[in-house]
Design an enzyme around this catalytic site. Structure first.
Site: not given
Length: 124
Positions: A10, A57, A76
């Site tokens: 991930h 978040e 990126h």
């Protein structure tokens, strides 16, 4: 050496507003939302093939302004995609700008609402 790297499990991206980010990742890009463990901060996990993108978040320690316009000149996450032309059309229809890869590959760079850069590479 016996250890081998098998792939990326991930990538985590810091976002300011999970709902706003889901409107981009889920609704525009079409990534499925996965079950997420109970963590002490908001966020979401999204499926990308055998891997995932984790939206966190949290307060962002990095500058959001002043990033290079072209995501290929910034850090990126690169994702292999099928149907790159369809994705480009969805981006255009929703007013999300992108830039073509300068390498000549069938790829584009796009930024999410928080300025995180993604490279979308057309599968050949």
């Amino acid at each position: 050496m016996s250890g081998r790297f098998l792939g990326i499990h991930h990538a985590s991206l810091i976002v300011a507003d999970t709902a706003r980010s889901l409107a981009f990742y889920r609704d525009v890009l079409g990534l499925p939302v996965l079950e997420r463990p109970d963590l002490p901060f908001p966020g979401a996990w999204l499926g990308v093939g055998a891997g995932q993108i984790h939206l966190l978040e949290l307060p962002n320690p990095d500058p959001v302004d002043g990033r290079p316009e072209h995501g290929g000149r910034d850090r990126h996450v690169a994702l292999s995609v099928s149907g790159l032309e369809e994705i480009k059309l969805r981006l255009e229809q929703t007013g999300v700008s992108y830039t073509p890869s300068r390498s000549g590959r069938p790829a584009i760079f796009v930024r999410d609402p928080d300025g995180n850069a993604l490279e979308l590479i057309g599968a050949t």
